[in-house]
Write a protein that holds these residues in place. Structure first.
Motif, PDB file in Angstrom:
ATOM      1  N   HIS A 191      -7.658   1.359   1.166  1.00  0.00           N
ATOM      2  CA  HIS A 191      -8.293   1.662  -0.115  1.00  0.00           C
ATOM      3  C   HIS A 191      -9.117   2.952  -0.042  1.00  0.00           C
ATOM      4  N   ASP A 192      -9.485   3.346   1.160  1.00  0.00           N
ATOM      5  CA  ASP A 192     -10.281   4.559   1.388  1.00  0.00           C
ATOM      6  C   ASP A 192      -9.314   5.713   1.629  1.00  0.00           C
ATOM      7  N   ILE A 193      -8.989   6.454   0.598  1.00  0.00           N
ATOM      8  CA  ILE A 193      -7.981   7.508   0.715  1.00  0.00           C
ATOM      9  C   ILE A 193      -8.422   8.597   1.687  1.00  0.00           C
ATOM     10  N   GLU A 194      -9.702   8.964   1.656  1.00  0.00           N
ATOM     11  CA  GLU A 194     -10.177   9.976   2.602  1.00  0.00           C
ATOM     12  C   GLU A 194     -10.050   9.462   4.040  1.00  0.00           C
ATOM     13  N   GLY A 195     -10.422   8.193   4.246  1.00  0.00           N
ATOM     14  CA  GLY A 195     -10.281   7.605   5.580  1.00  0.00           C
ATOM     15  C   GLY A 195      -8.830   7.512   6.006  1.00  0.00           C
ATOM     16  N   LEU A 196      -7.940   7.214   5.048  1.00  0.00           N
ATOM     17  CA  LEU A 196      -6.521   7.145   5.353  1.00  0.00           C
ATOM     18  C   LEU A 196      -5.980   8.522   5.740  1.00  0.00           C
ATOM     19  N   LYS A 197      -6.424   9.546   5.051  1.00  0.00           N
ATOM     20  CA  LYS A 197      -6.007  10.904   5.396  1.00  0.00           C
ATOM     21  C   LYS A 197      -6.453  11.268   6.815  1.00  0.00           C
ATOM     22  N   LEU A 204      -2.690   1.504  11.356  1.00  0.00           N
ATOM     23  CA  LEU A 204      -2.554   0.099  10.973  1.00  0.00           C
ATOM     24  C   LEU A 204      -3.705  -0.350  10.072  1.00  0.00           C
ATOM     25  N   SER A 205      -3.358  -0.895   8.926  1.00  0.00           N
ATOM     26  CA  SER A 205      -4.366  -1.416   8.006  1.00  0.00           C
ATOM     27  C   SER A 205      -5.130  -2.576   8.635  1.00  0.00           C
ATOM     28  N   GLU A 206      -6.434  -2.562   8.435  1.00  0.00           N
ATOM     29  CA  GLU A 206      -7.255  -3.665   8.952  1.00  0.00           C
ATOM     30  C   GLU A 206      -7.032  -4.949   8.164  1.00  0.00           C
ATOM     31  N   GLY A 264       0.789  -1.221   0.000  1.00  0.00           N
ATOM     32  CA  GLY A 264       0.000   0.000   0.000  1.00  0.00           C
ATOM     33  C   GLY A 264       0.822   1.272   0.000  1.00  0.00           C
ATOM     34  N   ILE A 265       2.050   1.217  -0.526  1.00  0.00           N
ATOM     35  CA  ILE A 265       2.910   2.404  -0.515  1.00  0.00           C
ATOM     36  C   ILE A 265       2.321   3.505  -1.393  1.00  0.00           C
ATOM     37  N   ARG A 266       1.785   3.136  -2.546  1.00  0.00           N
ATOM     38  CA  ARG A 266       1.205   4.144  -3.443  1.00  0.00           C
ATOM     39  C   ARG A 266       0.023   4.848  -2.792  1.00  0.00           C
ATOM     40  N   HIS A 267      -0.813   4.094  -2.089  1.00  0.00           N
ATOM     41  CA  HIS A 267      -1.968   4.698  -1.407  1.00  0.00           C
ATOM     42  C   HIS A 267      -1.494   5.691  -0.337  1.00  0.00           C
ATOM     43  N   ARG A 268      -0.460   5.317   0.377  1.00  0.00           N
ATOM     44  CA  ARG A 268       0.124   6.171   1.421  1.00  0.00           C
ATOM     45  C   ARG A 268       0.635   7.476   0.819  1.00  0.00           C
ATOM     46  N   MET A 269       1.343   7.370  -0.310  1.00  0.00           N
ATOM     47  CA  MET A 269       1.864   8.561  -0.984  1.00  0.00           C
ATOM     48  C   MET A 269       0.727   9.475  -1.451  1.00  0.00           C
ATOM     49  N   THR A 270      -0.317   8.854  -1.989  1.00  0.00           N
ATOM     50  CA  THR A 270      -1.459   9.642  -2.459  1.00  0.00           C
ATOM     51  C   THR A 270      -2.093  10.420  -1.318  1.00  0.00           C
ATOM     52  N   ALA A 271      -2.323   9.752  -0.191  1.00  0.00           N
ATOM     53  CA  ALA A 271      -2.948  10.411   0.953  1.00  0.00           C
ATOM     54  C   ALA A 271      -2.076  11.539   1.490  1.00  0.00           C
ATOM     55  N   THR A 325       0.163   0.502   6.058  1.00  0.00           N
ATOM     56  CA  THR A 325      -1.072   0.610   5.267  1.00  0.00           C
ATOM     57  C   THR A 325      -1.154  -0.481   4.207  1.00  0.00           C
ATOM     58  N   ALA A 326      -0.721  -1.683   4.556  1.00  0.00           N
ATOM     59  CA  ALA A 326      -0.713  -2.786   3.591  1.00  0.00           C
ATOM     60  C   ALA A 326      -2.122  -3.085   3.088  1.00  0.00           C
ATOM     61  N   LEU A 327      -2.216  -3.404   1.806  1.00  0.00           N
ATOM     62  CA  LEU A 327      -3.492  -3.804   1.222  1.00  0.00           C
ATOM     63  C   LEU A 327      -3.846  -5.227   1.636  1.00  0.00           C
TER      64      LEU A 327
END
Length: 468
Positions: A412-418, A393-395, A278-285, A367-369
């Motif tokens: 996967h929820d970028i808003e939730g990750l933010k 921590l990713s669920e 989930g590195i890309r998701h982390r960068m996006t957030a 934030t692993a997928l």
């Protein structure tokens, strides 16, 4: 020939070549957990020495007899890089990347598994316990049982086991299930993984599955029971606590903060460079938080350690390009002369440096997928002897089942990750302390020694049940 009462079978030996051509112990929790057990039990370890087309004789290393298995360059490409890491790995991680199904890879996987089984059978004493490790060797338990019904066999699965709807895609699904059922105890990271496996057994073989075990009919009409259960793996927590108390490492943590420009908050990600993390998701957030002015580079820096992984596999080459492009774009937009948004480190670091990073980081982002466990989360918690810091921590990690006081997130929820990142950044000290004390208590009480003890105790109960 040495005969061992306890035999561990793993893809790799627990040693690496040093610069002088000798051997040094490999880093990692599995080796640390099993080393004292192996010494007490006159143990042997079967594995590949790490270099293709290299034949190494059996040898003793620090109280353990090592049995090298030779692999050719083609076998490494087809058994390890191919079937293990381009078929099983993506399939078992929820098809985040499309798995490749190639018959030549499967044929090599079968042959290599047979070679590992042969080596284990040859070194095991009468009535020995053989413990097979991980997805590269899923056929080995059955291959051993066919040759040595006198031994007790365990298997531990270090990665997720998928739901049947995904597992059923595998053309060789029945052979894999039958291979694993050769074990008396089959361990998984999560209860959900054990349930997924039991469901696959029922769908493929129609065997009766109970909480007490899977009932496997023998040819003579008797029934053998194989236990499929969660045994969540952990870390050598005491070693991280010891390092975190060292003055030089604590000084290094302060130096890291200074080198980063002493930001108010340091966010940290530590991963193998893998599409499951989930590195890309982390960068996006993180990039969106900067663009929305909820964070600024003088206030927060993200340190991303991405250690090299499977660099000959095309999906990993592409992933590295994508992540480095994202880092360049974010830094190019938000960096100042004094501060950098993301400090990206495509390299591995020794444990001492990692503990210094853990001590320097205010927020740990895991934030692993999909992840079997994610031991980095536990390493961070063990290192925080000050009871400070926040863990996001990713669920979808195995660790989420145990570390209930972390900030849980769906990556996967970028808003939730933010929002989760901001909760970590803004968390009051009192709440940090309350959460971290609970997390550290769990990691200390359920360390890797407790894991190996629990699994070996289950194997001993299986041995006694089979003897009765």
């Amino acid at each position: 020939m040495t005969r061992a009462d306890l035999v561990v079978v793993a893809n790799r030996l627990p040693v690496d070549r040093d610069d002088d051509g000798g051997w040094r112990q490999s880093p990692g929790g599995l080796v640390a957990a099993l080393e004292p057990v192996m010494r007490r039990a006159d143990g042997a370890w079967v594995g590949w020495p790490g270099r293709p087309d290299t034949t190494v004789d059996e040898f003793d290393f620090e109280g353990t007899h090592l049995v090298p298995v030779t692999l050719s360059r083609q076998e490494v490409a087809e058994y390890y890089e191919g079937f293990s890491n381009d078929t099983i790995w993506p399939l078992y991680h929820d098809v985040i990347s499309p798995p490749q199904y190639r018959r030549e890879w499967w044929n090599t996987y079968v042959e290599v598994n047979r070679r590992f089984a042969d080596a284990a059978v040859a070194v095991a004493a009468k009535g020995a316990t053989i413990w097979v490790q991980d997805y590269q060797l899923q056929l080995v338990p059955k291959l051993i049982r066919e040759r040595r019904p006198d031994v007790t066999i365990g298997y531990f699965h270090h990665i997720p086991f998928p739901a049947y709807g995904l597992f059923s895609q595998l053309p060789w699904r029945r052979q894999v299930v039958e291979g694993l059922l050769g074990a008396d105890v089959i361990g998984f990271q999560r209860a959900a993984d054990a349930s997924n496996f039991a469901r696959a057994v029922h769908r493929q073989l129609r065997y009766e599955t109970r909480a007490t075990g899977i009932r496997i009919p023998n040819e003579d009409g008797s029934v053998r029971v194989s236990l499929a259960k969660a045994f969540p793996i952990s870390i050598d927590a005491a070693s991280f606590v010891e390092l975190a108390h060292r003055d030089d490492i604590r000084a290094r943590a302060r130096e890291i903060r200074a080198d980063l420009g002493n930001p108010d908050k340091i966010l940290l990600g530590v991963d193998r460079l893998d599409y499951t993390k989930g590195i890309r998701h982390r960068m996006t957030a993180f990039g969106e938080l900067l663009s929305e002015n909820r964070l600024s580079v003088d206030r927060a820096t993200l340190v991303q350690v991405a250690s090299p992984s499977r660099e000959r596999v095309e999906a990993y080459v592409q992933l590295r390009d994508e992540i480095e492009l994202a880092v360049g774009r974010i830094n190019g937009t938000f960096d100042t002369m004094e501060h950098t948004a993301i400090r990206y480190l495509h390299q591995a670091f020794p444990r001492e440096e990692m503990v210094a990073l853990y001590l320097a980081a205010d927020v740990m982002l895991v934030t692993a997928l999909r992840d079997g466990m994610n031991l980095v989360a536990k390493e961070y918690v063990a290192s925080r002897i000050d009871n400070r810091g926040a863990l996001v921590l990713s669920e979808f990690t195995g660790a989420a089942d145990e570390l209930g006081s972390a900030i849980r997130v769906n990556p996967h929820d970028i808003e939730g990750l933010k929002e989760a990142i901001m909760r970590g950044v803004e968390m009051p000290s009192a709440e940090q302390g309350r959460r971290m004390r609970a997390l550290r208590r769990r990691v200390r009480e359920h360390d890797v020694q407790a894991w190996s003890h629990d699994f070996l105790a289950a194997l001993e109960r299986a041995r006694k049940a089979n003897a009765s």
